[in-house]
Design an enzyme around this catalytic site. Structure first.
Site, PDB file in Angstrom:
ATOM      1  N   SER A   1      -3.485 -11.040   8.473  1.00 30.79           N
ATOM      2  CA  SER A   1      -3.297 -11.551   7.115  1.00 30.79           C
ATOM      3  C   SER A   1      -2.268 -12.688   7.097  1.00 30.79           C
ATOM      4  O   SER A   1      -2.512 -13.717   7.717  1.00 30.79           O
ATOM      5  CB  SER A   1      -2.918 -10.366   6.210  1.00 30.79           C
ATOM      6  OG  SER A   1      -3.004 -10.726   4.865  1.00 30.79           O
TER       7      SER A   1
ATOM      8  N   ASP B   1     -13.887  -8.766   1.510  1.00 31.43           N
ATOM      9  CA  ASP B   1     -12.435  -8.962   1.458  1.00 31.43           C
ATOM     10  C   ASP B   1     -12.066  -9.744   0.193  1.00 31.43           C
ATOM     11  O   ASP B   1     -12.419 -10.918   0.066  1.00 31.43           O
ATOM     12  CB  ASP B   1     -12.000  -9.724   2.724  1.00 31.43           C
ATOM     13  CG  ASP B   1     -10.491  -9.801   2.875  1.00 31.43           C
ATOM     14  OD1 ASP B   1      -9.790  -9.752   1.845  1.00 31.43           O
ATOM     15  OD2 ASP B   1     -10.024  -9.921   4.023  1.00 31.43           O
TER      16      ASP B   1
ATOM     17  N   HIS C   1     -10.039  -6.054   3.157  1.00 35.87           N
ATOM     18  CA  HIS C   1      -8.956  -6.776   3.835  1.00 35.87           C
ATOM     19  C   HIS C   1      -8.289  -5.935   4.936  1.00 35.87           C
ATOM     20  O   HIS C   1      -7.487  -6.447   5.710  1.00 35.87           O
ATOM     21  CB  HIS C   1      -7.917  -7.198   2.786  1.00 35.87           C
ATOM     22  CG  HIS C   1      -6.963  -8.249   3.261  1.00 35.87           C
ATOM     23  ND1 HIS C   1      -7.364  -9.494   3.702  1.00 35.87           N
ATOM     24  CD2 HIS C   1      -5.608  -8.242   3.365  1.00 35.87           C
ATOM     25  CE1 HIS C   1      -6.294 -10.199   4.051  1.00 35.87           C
ATOM     26  NE2 HIS C   1      -5.225  -9.466   3.861  1.00 35.87           N
TER      27      HIS C   1
HETATM   28  C1  MLT Z   1      -1.135 -14.989   2.486  1.00 33.42           C
HETATM   29  O1  MLT Z   1      -0.413 -15.093   1.530  1.00 33.42           O
HETATM   30  O2  MLT Z   1      -0.839 -15.358   3.631  1.00 33.42           O
HETATM   31  C2  MLT Z   1      -2.449 -14.365   2.227  1.00 33.42           C
HETATM   32  O3  MLT Z   1      -2.698 -14.350   0.872  1.00 33.42           O
HETATM   33  C3  MLT Z   1      -2.597 -13.021   2.780  1.00 33.42           C
HETATM   34  C4  MLT Z   1      -1.472 -12.106   2.424  1.00 33.42           C
HETATM   35  O4  MLT Z   1      -1.469 -11.500   1.350  1.00 33.42           O
HETATM   36  O5  MLT Z   1      -0.595 -11.945   3.251  1.00 33.42           O
END
Ligand code: MLT
Length: 200
Positions: free
Chosen positions: A102, A152, A183
């Site tokens: 992520s 996701d 996700h």
């Molecule tokens: C981010 O902010 O990098 C993406 O939205 C994924 C997350 O929630 O970390």
């Protein structure tokens, strides 16, 4: 940067760079490194940003909307940290393979988008496109494994397809693996990433 370094048994193996998701720490992905290659060095880093107390690797303006200026700054900071860590712990700077989830996958792909030789390869679990509208460095010889979820809500399927195309257009070899999930990081995608890693 706050981090953990674990020296591996085999110095011909890569150094696995672990990059956690939002709200995670440098402890989170240690089991993944053990599963992917238990003989490799492990460098697990904590993101320098705090969002309501949750560590991240760069700031965002809203869910899925990145603070581009901070992303660029934090990507440089992480790249420089890798240079320093390679000297301090005496590992091969040219043989780092990132494993990110992520937000951690997003900074890993940002390293590749901005620096030709930041990473040798990357395993990206549920990444997004870190930046659009820029020329990528020549990524010939680099390898990327992307794991994405068909449902996701944070990373729409098109993001994963776009990231694959952008990296491939820069010369990288990319495998895109789909899970019929959201996700979350699944056991199956980690297993599949492990097989891909062995084929490098
Ligand atoms: C981010 O902010 O990098 C993406 O939205 C994924 C997350 O929630 O970390």
């Amino acid at each position: 940067m706050k981090h953990i370094f674990q020296k591996g048994n085999d110095q011909d193996k890569p150094t696995l760079l672990l990059l956690h998701g939002t709200g995670g720490t440098e402890q989170d992905l240690l089991p993944l490194a053990e599963k992917i290659d238990s003989d490799a060095n492990v460098l697990s880093v904590r993101g320098n940003i705090l969002e309501n107390g949750m560590p991240r690797f760069f700031k965002r303006l809203a869910e899925g909307v990145f603070d581009e200026e901070d992303l660029i700054f934090r990507t440089k900071e992480l790249n420089e940290f890798l240079n320093e860590a390679a000297e301090k712990y005496e590992f091969d700077r040219n043989n780092i393979i990132a494993i990110g989830y992520s937000n951690g996958a997003n900074i890993a792909s940002s390293l590749m988008f901005h620096y030709k030789d930041a990473l040798r390869a990357a395993i990206l679990h549920h990444p997004m496109v870190p930046r659009r509208g820029i020329d990528l460095p020549d990524l010939t010889g680099k390898h990327v494994f992307i794991a994405a979820g068909t449902n996701d809500p944070i990373c729409p399927a098109q993001e994963s397809e776009d990231l694959k195309s952008l990296l491939e257009n820069a010369g990288a070899r990319v495998v895109l693996h789909w899970e019929s999930m959201g996700h979350q990081l699944t056991y199956n995608e980690v297993e599949t990433a492990g097989k891909w890693y062995k084929s490098l």
